[in-house]
Write a protein that holds these residues in place. Structure first.
Motif, short mmCIF file in Angstrom:
data_model
loop_
_atom_site.label_atom_id
_atom_site.label_comp_id
_atom_site.label_asym_id
_atom_site.label_seq_id
_atom_site.Cartn_x
_atom_site.Cartn_y
_atom_site.Cartn_z
N ALA A 93 0.72 -1.36 0.22
CA ALA A 93 0.15 0.46 -0.33
C ALA A 93 0.43 0.96 -0.11
CB ALA A 93 -0.99 -0.11 1.32
N THR A 94 2.21 0.67 0.45
CA THR A 94 3.08 2.27 0.70
C THR A 94 3.77 2.67 -1.02
OG1 THR A 94 3.05 1.88 2.83
CG2 THR A 94 5.06 3.37 1.79
N LEU A 95 3.64 1.40 -1.14
CA LEU A 95 4.13 0.81 -2.92
C LEU A 95 3.45 1.86 -3.61
CD1 LEU A 95 6.70 -1.83 -2.84
CD2 LEU A 95 7.18 0.27 -2.62
N ALA A 96 2.12 1.34 -3.49
CA ALA A 96 1.59 2.03 -4.51
C ALA A 96 0.52 4.13 -4.35
CB ALA A 96 0.19 1.41 -3.96
N ARG A 97 0.98 3.88 -3.37
CA ARG A 97 0.77 5.75 -2.78
C ARG A 97 1.83 6.74 -3.45
NH1 ARG A 97 -1.79 3.40 1.75
NH2 ARG A 97 0.61 3.42 3.40
N GLU A 98 3.44 5.80 -3.59
CA GLU A 98 4.12 6.30 -4.11
C GLU A 98 4.44 6.08 -5.28
OE1 GLU A 98 7.15 8.33 -2.50
OE2 GLU A 98 6.31 7.57 -0.56
N PHE A 99 3.39 5.21 -5.98
CA PHE A 99 3.29 5.24 -7.20
C PHE A 99 1.97 6.81 -7.57
CE2 PHE A 99 1.88 3.55 -11.58
CZ PHE A 99 2.68 3.25 -12.31
N GLU A 100 1.37 6.66 -7.38
CA GLU A 100 0.14 7.46 -6.76
C GLU A 100 1.38 8.60 -7.15
OE1 GLU A 100 -3.73 9.03 -5.38
OE2 GLU A 100 -3.17 8.21 -5.08
N LYS A 101 1.72 9.71 -6.25
CA LYS A 101 2.37 10.47 -6.35
C LYS A 101 3.28 10.61 -7.32
CE LYS A 101 5.59 10.73 -3.69
NZ LYS A 101 6.71 11.52 -2.16
N ALA A 136 3.17 9.15 -10.18
CA ALA A 136 1.59 9.36 -11.08
C ALA A 136 1.73 10.64 -11.30
CB ALA A 136 0.64 8.44 -11.41
N GLN A 137 0.55 11.48 -10.35
CA GLN A 137 0.14 12.83 -10.46
C GLN A 137 1.56 14.06 -10.69
OE1 GLN A 137 -2.25 14.02 -10.17
NE2 GLN A 137 -3.61 12.49 -8.34
N GLU A 138 3.24 13.65 -10.14
CA GLU A 138 3.90 14.72 -10.36
C GLU A 138 4.42 14.26 -12.32
OE1 GLU A 138 7.03 13.01 -8.38
OE2 GLU A 138 6.04 14.72 -6.77
N HIS A 139 3.95 13.29 -13.00
CA HIS A 139 4.50 13.08 -14.41
C HIS A 139 2.92 13.50 -15.68
CE1 HIS A 139 5.59 10.90 -17.96
NE2 HIS A 139 3.80 10.34 -18.42
N PHE A 140 2.13 13.59 -15.02
CA PHE A 140 0.37 13.94 -15.05
C PHE A 140 0.94 15.15 -15.04
CE2 PHE A 140 -3.77 16.32 -14.70
CZ PHE A 140 -4.06 16.08 -16.36
N GLN A 141 1.36 15.98 -13.99
CA GLN A 141 1.36 17.47 -13.91
C GLN A 141 2.65 18.11 -15.05
OE1 GLN A 141 -0.10 19.65 -12.26
NE2 GLN A 141 -1.59 17.90 -11.73
N VAL A 142 3.40 17.17 -15.12
CA VAL A 142 4.67 17.67 -16.59
C VAL A 142 3.61 17.14 -17.66
CG1 VAL A 142 6.99 17.14 -17.33
CG2 VAL A 142 6.37 16.62 -14.50
N ALA A 143 3.42 16.25 -17.91
CA ALA A 143 3.02 16.08 -19.02
C ALA A 143 1.71 17.37 -19.55
CB ALA A 143 2.08 14.76 -18.64
N LYS A 144 1.18 17.91 -18.56
CA LYS A 144 0.09 18.92 -18.83
C LYS A 144 0.63 20.17 -19.15
CE LYS A 144 -4.55 20.49 -16.91
NZ LYS A 144 -3.88 22.47 -17.16
N PHE A 145 1.54 20.30 -18.40
CA PHE A 145 2.74 21.55 -18.82
C PHE A 145 3.02 21.71 -19.74
CE2 PHE A 145 6.51 23.77 -18.67
CZ PHE A 145 5.70 25.02 -18.29
N LYS A 146 3.91 21.07 -20.17
CA LYS A 146 4.43 20.21 -21.83
C LYS A 146 3.06 20.12 -22.68
CE LYS A 146 8.35 18.07 -20.85
NZ LYS A 146 9.56 16.95 -21.02
N PHE A 147 1.88 19.82 -22.80
CA PHE A 147 0.63 19.40 -23.57
C PHE A 147 0.55 21.26 -23.96
CE2 PHE A 147 -3.88 20.17 -24.05
CZ PHE A 147 -3.84 19.54 -25.82
N ASP A 148 0.06 21.97 -22.53
CA ASP A 148 0.32 23.37 -22.46
C ASP A 148 0.95 24.13 -23.50
OD1 ASP A 148 -2.51 22.73 -21.03
OD2 ASP A 148 -2.04 23.39 -19.39
N GLN A 149 2.09 23.86 -23.24
CA GLN A 149 3.31 24.09 -23.61
C GLN A 149 3.76 23.75 -25.50
OE1 GLN A 149 4.90 27.81 -22.62
NE2 GLN A 149 3.58 26.76 -20.73
N GLY A 150 2.69 23.40 -25.87
CA GLY A 150 2.53 22.53 -27.15
C GLY A 150 3.72 21.84 -27.25
#
Length: 241
Positions: free
Chosen positions: A157-165, A167-181
């Motif tokens: 469960a601890t590892l799953a929460r770390e992976f979720e964190k 994944a959230q960071e990766h999504f924020q980066v992907a979203k930022f890069k998408f907004d930047q084109g």
């Protein structure tokens, strides 16, 4: 826009707060060690208690065999008191009280059943002790398995929460890069799906922790609503020579 992304220091600060909150919540829970689980099992497990009672009853058999050749002393007594009796001439006759005591000693010097009964009783005591040891080891082994299942589920469960964190960071980066084109929308969508899968995995692992704890509570006899288990360092695990 750039303002839509949280600064790196802020994300680190929030992650630290979440970690501290998790540690504080775990610290508030009653801590159950493996030794505690063993002790509670020995005191509450019905099979172990039944084996102990059976051993206690069997341990009386050699004593019963010895009682057949031990000296037997019997004591007895009686007391007689009579009322006043009037004679025909009007004078009272008062008989004295009578007290009678008796004692007897019986010592059977020869009993053919003594040695067989004594041998049988000793053999049954040894058998009951082995049965108690076997039952205790069997029950404690089940407790150990349940305990380590809780540790395993909690770690996953601890590892799953770390992976979720992550994944959230990766999504924020992907979203930022998408907004930047810089990347396609599919990259951002894939990152968002990874977040959803990570959240689902966290829920599954947290449910596994609850199930593992319920199994441990059932095998140990715990009445606590929730508890924490002590993590055992790897160096303390005896792997044999």
């Amino acid at each position: 826009p750039v303002t839509s992304q949280k600064p790196k220091w802020l994300k680190t600060f929030l992650a630290s707060l979440a970690s501290l909150a998790s540690l504080a919540q775990a610290a508030e829970l009653p801590l159950v060690t493996l030794s505690d689980a063993y002790g509670m099992t020995a005191q509450t497990n019905e099979q172990i208690l039944s084996a102990k009672e059976s051993l206690a009853q069997t341990e009386l058999m050699p004593g019963r065999a010895l009682s057949r050749v031990a000296p037997q002393v019997s004591l007895g007594g009686s007391f007689f008191h009579q009322r006043e009796v009037l004679s025909g001439f009007g004078s009272a006759v008062v008989p004295a009280d009578q007290q009678i005591y008796s004692a007897s000693l019986n010592w059977p010097l020869l009993q053919f059943e003594f040695l067989p009964r004594l041998s049988q009783g000793s053999a049954m005591v040894d058998a009951k002790r082995l049965r108690l040891d076997f039952t205790s080891q069997q029950m404690l082994h089940g407790v150990a398995v349940s305990y380590y299942n809780v540790l395993k589920a909690d770690r996953l469960a601890t590892l799953a929460r770390e992976f979720e964190k992550q994944a959230q960071e990766h999504f924020q980066v992907a979203k930022f890069k998408f907004d930047q084109g810089e990347v396609r929308k599919t990259v951002m969508i894939q990152a968002e799906l990874d977040v959803e899968r990570a959240k689902k995995r966290v829920i599954e692992q947290e449910n596994s922790v609850k199930v593992a704890k319920e199994e441990l509570k059932s095998s140990v006899g715990l009445t606590l609503k929730d508890f924490a288990v002590a993590k055992i360092p790897v160096q303390e695990i005896n792997l044999g020579a």
